[in-house]
Structures are given as C-alpha cells and as structure tokens.
Design a protein around this motif. Structure first.
Motif, PDB file in Angstrom:
ATOM      1  N   UNK A 215       0.856  -1.192   0.000  1.00 30.38           N
ATOM      2  CA  UNK A 215       0.000   0.000   0.000  1.00 30.38           C
ATOM      3  C   UNK A 215       0.891   1.241   0.000  1.00 30.38           C
ATOM      4  N   UNK A 216       0.438   2.293  -0.688  1.00 25.08           N
ATOM      5  CA  UNK A 216       1.143   3.578  -0.692  1.00 25.08           C
ATOM      6  C   UNK A 216       0.575   4.497   0.396  1.00 25.08           C
ATOM      7  N   UNK A 217       1.310   5.556   0.717  1.00 27.69           N
ATOM      8  CA  UNK A 217       0.800   6.488   1.714  1.00 27.69           C
ATOM      9  C   UNK A 217       1.832   7.517   2.111  1.00 27.69           C
ATOM     10  N   UNK A 218       1.722   7.984   3.355  1.00 28.02           N
ATOM     11  CA  UNK A 218       2.603   9.063   3.799  1.00 28.02           C
ATOM     12  C   UNK A 218       2.884   8.945   5.287  1.00 28.02           C
ATOM     13  N   UNK A 219       3.915   9.672   5.709  1.00 27.10           N
ATOM     14  CA  UNK A 219       4.185   9.959   7.122  1.00 27.10           C
ATOM     15  C   UNK A 219       3.835  11.428   7.324  1.00 27.10           C
ATOM     16  N   UNK A 220       3.234  11.764   8.450  1.00 24.93           N
ATOM     17  CA  UNK A 220       2.926  13.174   8.701  1.00 24.93           C
ATOM     18  C   UNK A 220       2.995  13.469  10.195  1.00 24.93           C
ATOM     19  N   UNK A 221       2.775  14.748  10.533  1.00 20.40           N
ATOM     20  CA  UNK A 221       2.732  15.146  11.939  1.00 20.40           C
ATOM     21  C   UNK A 221       1.364  15.712  12.319  1.00 20.40           C
ATOM     22  N   UNK A 222       0.442  15.794  11.361  1.00 17.03           N
ATOM     23  CA  UNK A 222      -0.919  16.244  11.680  1.00 17.03           C
ATOM     24  C   UNK A 222      -1.926  15.373  10.945  1.00 17.03           C
ATOM     25  N   UNK A 223      -3.072  15.166  11.571  1.00 22.21           N
ATOM     26  CA  UNK A 223      -4.103  14.313  10.976  1.00 22.21           C
ATOM     27  C   UNK A 223      -4.615  14.940   9.684  1.00 22.21           C
ATOM     28  N   UNK A 224      -4.759  16.273   9.667  1.00 19.96           N
ATOM     29  CA  UNK A 224      -5.338  16.877   8.462  1.00 19.96           C
ATOM     30  C   UNK A 224      -4.393  16.764   7.271  1.00 19.96           C
ATOM     31  N   UNK A 225      -3.074  16.797   7.479  1.00 22.99           N
ATOM     32  CA  UNK A 225      -2.167  16.597   6.342  1.00 22.99           C
ATOM     33  C   UNK A 225      -2.387  15.228   5.709  1.00 22.99           C
ATOM     34  N   UNK A 226      -2.522  14.207   6.563  1.00 19.59           N
ATOM     35  CA  UNK A 226      -2.783  12.860   6.039  1.00 19.59           C
ATOM     36  C   UNK A 226      -4.137  12.814   5.334  1.00 19.59           C
ATOM     37  N   UNK A 227      -5.160  13.432   5.920  1.00 19.42           N
ATOM     38  CA  UNK A 227      -6.500  13.434   5.319  1.00 19.42           C
ATOM     39  C   UNK A 227      -6.491  14.111   3.951  1.00 19.42           C
ATOM     40  N   UNK A 228      -5.829  15.267   3.850  1.00 16.44           N
ATOM     41  CA  UNK A 228      -5.777  15.985   2.573  1.00 16.44           C
ATOM     42  C   UNK A 228      -4.982  15.184   1.546  1.00 16.44           C
ATOM     43  N   UNK A 229      -3.901  14.536   1.988  1.00 16.88           N
ATOM     44  CA  UNK A 229      -3.108  13.703   1.081  1.00 16.88           C
ATOM     45  C   UNK A 229      -3.962  12.579   0.497  1.00 16.88           C
ATOM     46  N   UNK A 230      -4.713  11.890   1.355  1.00 15.08           N
ATOM     47  CA  UNK A 230      -5.553  10.784   0.857  1.00 15.08           C
ATOM     48  C   UNK A 230      -6.637  11.322  -0.073  1.00 15.08           C
ATOM     49  N   UNK A 231      -7.300  12.403   0.323  1.00 10.76           N
ATOM     50  CA  UNK A 231      -8.343  12.994  -0.527  1.00 10.76           C
ATOM     51  C   UNK A 231      -7.807  13.339  -1.914  1.00 10.76           C
ATOM     52  N   UNK A 232      -6.601  13.898  -1.958  1.00 15.41           N
ATOM     53  CA  UNK A 232      -6.062  14.403  -3.224  1.00 15.41           C
ATOM     54  C   UNK A 232      -5.470  13.311  -4.103  1.00 15.41           C
ATOM     55  N   UNK A 233      -4.963  12.237  -3.494  1.00 13.90           N
ATOM     56  CA  UNK A 233      -4.175  11.258  -4.254  1.00 13.90           C
ATOM     57  C   UNK A 233      -4.876   9.920  -4.457  1.00 13.90           C
ATOM     58  N   UNK A 234      -6.035   9.730  -3.853  1.00 13.75           N
ATOM     59  CA  UNK A 234      -6.734   8.444  -3.967  1.00 13.75           C
ATOM     60  C   UNK A 234      -7.344   8.290  -5.360  1.00 13.75           C
ATOM     61  N   UNK A 235      -7.757   7.071  -5.665  1.00 15.22           N
ATOM     62  CA  UNK A 235      -8.531   6.843  -6.885  1.00 15.22           C
ATOM     63  C   UNK A 235      -7.818   5.975  -7.894  1.00 15.22           C
ATOM     64  N   UNK A 236      -8.596   5.346  -8.766  1.00 14.78           N
ATOM     65  CA  UNK A 236      -8.052   4.367  -9.703  1.00 14.78           C
ATOM     66  C   UNK A 236      -7.506   4.997 -10.975  1.00 14.78           C
ATOM     67  N   UNK A 237      -6.516   4.339 -11.542  1.00 14.93           N
ATOM     68  CA  UNK A 237      -6.136   4.614 -12.926  1.00 14.93           C
ATOM     69  C   UNK A 237      -7.133   3.889 -13.829  1.00 14.93           C
ATOM     70  N   UNK A 238      -7.027   4.128 -15.122  1.00 11.51           N
ATOM     71  CA  UNK A 238      -7.926   3.447 -16.063  1.00 11.51           C
ATOM     72  C   UNK A 238      -7.681   1.941 -16.025  1.00 11.51           C
ATOM     73  N   UNK A 239      -8.772   1.191 -16.067  1.00 15.35           N
ATOM     74  CA  UNK A 239      -8.667  -0.259 -16.239  1.00 15.35           C
ATOM     75  C   UNK A 239      -8.104  -1.007 -15.058  1.00 15.35           C
TER      76      UNK A 239
END
Length: 491
Positions: A215-239
């Motif tokens: 699984x991909x993801x991030x390390x952070x120091x605030x919950x909102x940084x992680x939340x914004x990262x997931x919101x912005x980077x989630x989702x499937x490529x085609x197919x």
C-alpha cells in the motif's frame, strides 16, 4: 542564506498551514523548498535519511509539473526510494544492484501527487527492496532515529520517517507491505496511515490485488495533512484490476467532527506473539484515555488461526520478493543475485521463493480469505482494534537479526524473528483493512511508541476521525509535546 521562517515557526506549521500561507502570498513555493533543503542540510548528517536532493526542484518548484494551485501549493515533499517512480530520476531501492537505475516515466500516483501540489524534492532511504525492518546496511547507508541516534528508525519507510520527525518536512511519501508506514511512524513519533486496499493506485505496476499486500501512503505530523493527502491522491487509474473504495465525503471535512462513541478492543497478544509488560501497560493507559473521551474499551481479539495467518503471510512475502528480485535480475541478464550486490537474506528469499507453486499460493490465499472474514466478523461487533505498533523495544542500530545483512541461514527463522517484534501490523495488509499509528506512548527509555488503531475495510475515515478527536484532546501535542534530540529547531 536568509531563510523565510525561523525554525520554530517552520516546525510549528503542518503542510496545510504552509500551503495556506503560500496562497495568501506570505510565502512562495520556492521559499518553502529552500527552507526544506536547509533543513536537510542541517539534520541529515546525523540521520542519513536522504539519498538525493533534486536541486532543480528546489530552484523551480513547478519544473516537474507540481500544480502550484493544488491543495498543497508547492509544498516540498520527499519520496521514498521505492514504489512510485519519477521521470528522469534515479530509483535505487536501497540496493547496490540498482545503482544508476533511472525511471523513464512518472507512475500514476506520482502524477496524482504532483497534481495535489506536492513538489517532489528528493529521495529518502529504504532497506534493500523494502524487505527488512531498518535502512541499516553500512555498504549503502545507516539511517538513525532522531530521538536517539544509537537506535534505528525501523522501516521500511526509514528516511521519510526520520525527516518528518526531525521537522524537515511536515509530510513525506511512504509505503507499507507489512507495516512499513506504521512501524517507522511508531518508532519516530509520527502519524502513519495504511489505507484500505483499493484507495491508492499502483498503476502501471501490479495492482494491490495481484501484489496483495503493498500500500502507498505518507508519514505526517498532523491528521489533516494525512487526510488531505488521501483525498487528493486516492482513486483508480484506467482499467484497474480491482474495485476502488470511495468516501461519502472528503476526509478533510469528516475529521472536523468527532466520531460517535466507539467500541474499542485492546489487544497486546496475537497468537504466539506478545508485547512486553511495559508496552502492554502503555496500551492500557491509552485505552483508559480513550474511555475518558467517551468510548467503550475492553480486551477482545478476533477469532483467527494466528499461526496459519503468519505462515501464509511469510509465504506471500517470500514469493512476492522472489519475483521482484527475479524481474530485476532478468532485466540485467543475470541468472542469480550477485553476492557482492544483493544482501544475503534477500538472496536466500529469492532461492526459497522462486519456485513457489500456484498450489502453494492458492493455499496461502485461502488463509488470507478466512483471516479477512474473521476480522470482518469481529468488526460486526467492534469498531476499532487497538494494539501497540511493536511488541518489543526499538532495536539499536546494527541489530542484524532483523536485517537482510543477517547471516541467519534460515529464511523462515529470520521471518519468525521479525514477527516476534512486528506482529501487530502485517495482518492489516493481508486483509486489506485500514490501520493507523498514532504517537501516543513511550518506551521505558523515552523513545516513541506508536499505538495502532485498525478498522473494517474502507473505514479509513473513522480512523482519521478518531485520530483527529485525539489530536484535539491533546491540544495538538503529539508525543506529549516532546521533540526529538535531532531536530531543525535545535542548535
């Protein structure tokens, strides 16, 4: 060089706050990049967490396609040297074999990160191919824990964890095949979320379903940084080969509300693997703290054949890594891993796993299935399982029993040794469930001890809500407000 911010001011901001200042015109993305580069220069000689800084990305944050109007507004971001590739940049995976390996294209997730406004300014350390528990091989580099440099950062997201903990960047890239986001978050005092399977894409490489655990993801120091990262980077490529989860609302909105009262199960023994009494008492202390927030807390455990689950997981890692190493050998026209370029345990893993049969993998997946369903049944009654991140204290640098430079002749014994310390994280990968490490506890020697919360599939938002509730309750003071000994604000 005059920096745009004092180090205390810099360390006080999370990524969202820095991005807000850029949008207001108080700072520029280039100034943020310069400050991060100065932070690396300041702490990395003691920590050895950064492999390479991209000077051109420091000088021109938009050069590689970072969307400076994105949510992170050009925030400097370090990439683990494993997983997503960056066009034209080296990716050497902690291995002498991979020296000079240069990517020809961005992967899908890399493009998502750039679109989110992250300026990818460098590469961070990882153990060879991300296999072992620490980036600790003197032939390549030895990454040290900023709280006490006699100790390891664990891994495999070693350098990213060290740089976030030391205040260099507020958020950095990490990956997790068995705990590699959560374990270094736990031992370095960061926040580390492993999302559910089906949130971040590995395209154009193998999907999470075919790779099964990573699984991909991030390390952070605030919950909102992680939340914004997931919101912005989630989702499937085609197919995509597998379904992807969606969230009914962005996590960055969801975390503004406390969750309702939760049923939280505590556990410090999984099968044959048990936490030390001191670690177990820290878990209990955190449980009482959560009761004070209005949650119902008790000891409970999923009804799983833990021995079978850990055996299946070992089969998965051995066969997966053998294929990874085999593909790298084939690309170089090699028949076997060169002993002077590949670490000894990785050679043994390749030997043990390269002839794994389909029948063995099918048996492994049958255990994955029953284990995942047992967790599912457990989550019909409980909202969260809370465990320590590790069962044992953080190893000192050079503790070779956990490293792929070990001389252990038995691959199975070597993995068994890993599970004794890192028992609580890998089953989440096996089942595809979300899990987060929060910096809520301490070892006897004062080093951070992460506490892990796990939830049912796709309930990532609940984990972030609970994390945000805790963050508010402690006044934003993770690690009881303490900072590591090696930190941008020191000296």
């Amino acid at each position: 060089m005059t920096l745009p911010m004092s180090w205390n001011d810099w360390a006080h901001h999370d990524g969202v706050a820095l991005a807000a200042r850029v949008r207001k015109g108080e700072l520029t993305a280039k100034e943020l990049a310069s400050q991060a580069a100065a932070g690396i220069a300041k702490v990395d000689p003691a920590l050895s967490g950064v492999v390479e800084v991209f000077e051109d990305a420091i000088a021109d944050p938009g050069k590689d396609g970072a969307n400076l109007a994105g949510p992170f507004a050009g925030l400097p971001f370090l990439m683990k040297d494993l997983g997503p590739t960056m066009k034209g940049r080296l990716q050497e995976m902690g291995s002498l074999l991979m020296r000079g390996n240069r990517a020809t294209a961005d992967t899908f997730l890399t493009a998502k990160m750039r679109q989110a406004g992250l300026n990818l300014i460098g590469r961070t350390t990882t153990p060879e191919f991300g296999v072992c528990s620490s980036a600790d091989n003197p032939a390549v580099y030895v990454t040290r824990n900023p709280w006490n440099t006699d100790y390891t950062t664990c891994g495999s997201s070693a350098g990213s964890a060290a740089m976030v903990a030391a205040g260099v960047v507020p958020i950095a890239h990490a990956t997790d095949g068995g705990g590699s986001i959560r374990i270094p978050a736990g031992v370095n005092g960061n926040i580390g979320l492993k999302v559910s399977r089906g949130v971040f894409s590995l395209a154009p490489h193998l999907s999470d379903l075919t790779g099964l655990v990573s699984i991909q993801g991030c390390q952070s120091r605030s919950v909102r940084d992680t939340a914004v990262f997931v919101d912005a980077c989630r989702g499937p490529a085609s197919g995509e080969f597998m379904p992807f989860w969606t969230s009914p609302e962005p996590y960055q909105d969801m975390i503004k509300r406390d969750p309702g009262p939760l049923k939280i199960a505590l556990s410090h023994q999984w099968g044959d693997y048990r936490a030390t009494p001191q670690i177990a008492s820290e878990l209990e202390r955190v449980g009482r703290f959560l009761e004070g927030l209005g949650h119902r807390v008790d000891y409970a455990l999923p009804a799983i054949d833990y021995r079978a689950a850990f055996d299946a997981q070992t089969t998965c890692y051995i066969s997966n890594f053998a294929v990874v190493i085999g593909n790298m050998l084939a690309a170089r026209g090699l028949d076997r891993p060169p002993a002077d370029l590949v670490e000894p345990v990785n050679i043994r893993i390749w030997e043990a796993g390269r002839h794994t049969s389909f029948a063995e993998r099918a048996r492994m997946q049958a255990v994955f299935n029953t284990t995942s369903r047992s967790f599912g049944t457990f989550f019909e009654e409980w909202d969260i399982i809370l465990t320590p991140i590790t069962a044992l204290p953080t190893p000192k640098v050079g503790t070779t029993e956990y490293l792929t430079i070990s001389d252990n002749p038995s691959v199975l014994d070597w993995f068994g040794n890993l599970w004794r310390n890192f028992a609580f994280t890998p089953l989440a990968n096996l089942c595809g469930i979300p899990a987060i490490s929060l910096p809520l506890a301490e070892h006897e020697n004062g080093l951070p001890l992460g506490i892990q919360a796990q939830a049912r599939q796709a309930n990532d938002g609940l984990l972030l809500q609970l994390a945000a509730q805790i963050e508010r309750a402690v006044g934003g003071q993770w690690n009881s407000g303490r900072k590591p000994r090696v930190h941008v604000t020191n000296g």
